[in-house]
Design a protein around this motif. Structure first.
Motif, PDB file in Angstrom:
ATOM      1  N   MET A   1       0.857  -1.191   0.000  1.00 45.21           N
ATOM      2  CA  MET A   1       0.000   0.000   0.000  1.00 45.21           C
ATOM      3  C   MET A   1       0.891   1.239   0.000  1.00 45.21           C
ATOM      4  N   ARG A   2       0.586   2.167  -0.869  1.00 47.92           N
ATOM      5  CA  ARG A   2       1.443   3.358  -1.024  1.00 47.92           C
ATOM      6  C   ARG A   2       0.565   4.595  -1.077  1.00 47.92           C
ATOM      7  N   GLN A   3       0.996   5.649  -0.384  1.00 47.74           N
ATOM      8  CA  GLN A   3       0.209   6.877  -0.383  1.00 47.74           C
ATOM      9  C   GLN A   3       0.333   7.591  -1.726  1.00 47.74           C
ATOM     10  N   VAL A   4      -0.824   8.014  -2.267  1.00 47.37           N
ATOM     11  CA  VAL A   4      -0.864   8.702  -3.551  1.00 47.37           C
ATOM     12  C   VAL A   4      -0.929  10.215  -3.343  1.00 47.37           C
ATOM     13  N   CYS A   5      -1.825  10.651  -2.460  1.00 39.47           N
ATOM     14  CA  CYS A   5      -2.015  12.076  -2.191  1.00 39.47           C
ATOM     15  C   CYS A   5      -2.900  12.233  -0.964  1.00 39.47           C
TER      16      CYS A   5
ATOM     17  N   PHE B   1      -0.584  10.370 -10.767  1.00 41.05           N
ATOM     18  CA  PHE B   1       0.518   9.722 -10.067  1.00 41.05           C
ATOM     19  C   PHE B   1       1.101   8.663 -10.996  1.00 41.05           C
ATOM     20  N   GLU B   2       2.115   7.987 -10.546  1.00 37.19           N
ATOM     21  CA  GLU B   2       2.793   7.026 -11.409  1.00 37.19           C
ATOM     22  C   GLU B   2       2.803   5.656 -10.756  1.00 37.19           C
ATOM     23  N   ILE B   3       2.643   4.633 -11.584  1.00 41.14           N
ATOM     24  CA  ILE B   3       2.785   3.266 -11.095  1.00 41.14           C
ATOM     25  C   ILE B   3       3.879   2.581 -11.924  1.00 41.14           C
ATOM     26  N   GLN B   4       4.266   1.416 -11.495  1.00 42.70           N
ATOM     27  CA  GLN B   4       5.241   0.627 -12.242  1.00 42.70           C
ATOM     28  C   GLN B   4       4.519  -0.571 -12.849  1.00 42.70           C
ATOM     29  N   ARG B   5       4.709  -0.787 -14.140  1.00 41.82           N
ATOM     30  CA  ARG B   5       4.160  -1.969 -14.806  1.00 41.82           C
ATOM     31  C   ARG B   5       5.276  -2.609 -15.611  1.00 41.82           C
ATOM     32  N   ASP B   6       5.585  -3.854 -15.268  1.00 41.30           N
ATOM     33  CA  ASP B   6       6.663  -4.577 -15.950  1.00 41.30           C
ATOM     34  C   ASP B   6       7.959  -3.769 -15.917  1.00 41.30           C
TER      35      ASP B   6
ATOM     36  N   VAL C   1      -7.743   3.091  -1.750  1.00 43.68           N
ATOM     37  CA  VAL C   1      -8.561   3.233  -0.547  1.00 43.68           C
ATOM     38  C   VAL C   1      -8.266   4.593   0.067  1.00 43.68           C
ATOM     39  N   GLU C   2      -9.253   5.100   0.795  1.00 44.23           N
ATOM     40  CA  GLU C   2      -9.103   6.385   1.466  1.00 44.23           C
ATOM     41  C   GLU C   2      -9.142   6.131   2.960  1.00 44.23           C
ATOM     42  N   ARG C   3      -8.159   6.677   3.652  1.00 45.50           N
ATOM     43  CA  ARG C   3      -8.061   6.414   5.084  1.00 45.50           C
ATOM     44  C   ARG C   3      -7.293   7.544   5.747  1.00 45.50           C
ATOM     45  N   ASP C   4      -7.798   8.010   6.876  1.00 46.76           N
ATOM     46  CA  ASP C   4      -7.102   9.025   7.683  1.00 46.76           C
ATOM     47  C   ASP C   4      -6.704  10.244   6.862  1.00 46.76           C
ATOM     48  N   GLY C   5      -7.586  10.672   5.959  1.00 48.61           N
ATOM     49  CA  GLY C   5      -7.330  11.893   5.203  1.00 48.61           C
ATOM     50  C   GLY C   5      -6.349  11.737   4.062  1.00 48.61           C
ATOM     51  N   CYS C   6      -6.033  10.497   3.708  1.00 49.31           N
ATOM     52  CA  CYS C   6      -5.111  10.254   2.596  1.00 49.31           C
ATOM     53  C   CYS C   6      -5.676   9.169   1.685  1.00 49.31           C
ATOM     54  N   ILE C   7      -5.165   9.143   0.439  1.00 46.74           N
ATOM     55  CA  ILE C   7      -5.563   8.125  -0.538  1.00 46.74           C
ATOM     56  C   ILE C   7      -4.364   7.225  -0.808  1.00 46.74           C
ATOM     57  N   PHE C   8      -4.625   5.933  -0.755  1.00 52.11           N
ATOM     58  CA  PHE C   8      -3.554   4.949  -0.902  1.00 52.11           C
ATOM     59  C   PHE C   8      -3.839   4.025  -2.089  1.00 52.11           C
ATOM     60  N   LEU C   9      -2.784   3.678  -2.795  1.00 44.02           N
ATOM     61  CA  LEU C   9      -2.875   2.689  -3.864  1.00 44.02           C
ATOM     62  C   LEU C   9      -2.583   1.327  -3.276  1.00 44.02           C
ATOM     63  N   MET C  10      -3.453   0.362  -3.587  1.00 42.38           N
ATOM     64  CA  MET C  10      -3.214  -1.021  -3.149  1.00 42.38           C
ATOM     65  C   MET C  10      -2.334  -1.675  -4.199  1.00 42.38           C
ATOM     66  N   GLU C  11      -1.180  -2.123  -3.813  1.00 47.58           N
ATOM     67  CA  GLU C  11      -0.254  -2.715  -4.806  1.00 47.58           C
ATOM     68  C   GLU C  11      -0.053  -4.190  -4.517  1.00 47.58           C
TER      69      GLU C  11
END
Ligand code: FES
Length: 110
Positions: free
Chosen positions: A1-5, A19-24, A100-110
């Motif tokens: 899980m990584r914070q996006v914004c 934002f940016e993700i890594q693919r391959d 997911v959104e939690r504690d005032g931040c948005i996180f990417l599930m990786e």
């Protein structure tokens, strides 16, 4: 899980965040928007031609605030599912990412 914004960075039916993700092992553009109170994230690539949807960074919604719109040829997408609602890629869809959104931040599930 990584914070996006932060949650406050993403406006209801308004400005989104790239934002940016890594693919391959390669970087790939992505974005998050808010619709009907919930956050939704997608790969920032139109289903018609592989270009970013937003010419102006963060502007993913059309004027109604009801659809995401590709700035290149005007394809529209449903913000909650990513399905194309009109335009040259009708019947196709954006690639959805899990956030997911939690504690005032948005996180990417990786
Ligand atoms: S590139 Fe998006 S509609 Fe053509």
């Amino acid at each position: 899980m990584r914070q996006v914004c932060r949650s406050a960075d993403v406006e209801e039916g308004g400005r989104g965040v790239r934002f940016e993700i890594q693919r391959d092992g390669e970087p790939l553009g992505a974005f998050v928007v808010r619709y009907d109170g919930l956050v939704h994230a997608y790969v920032n690539e139109c289903a018609h031609v592989a270009v970013q949807l937003d010419w102006n960074e963060g502007e993913f919604f059309d004027h109604s605030g009801l659809y995401l719109i590709c700035a290149t040829h005007g394809a529209t997408y449903l913000p909650d599912s990513g399905l194309c609602a009109g335009g040259p890629c009708k019947g196709r869809a954006l690639r959805k990412l899990e956030v997911v959104e939690r504690d005032g931040c948005i996180f990417l599930m990786e």
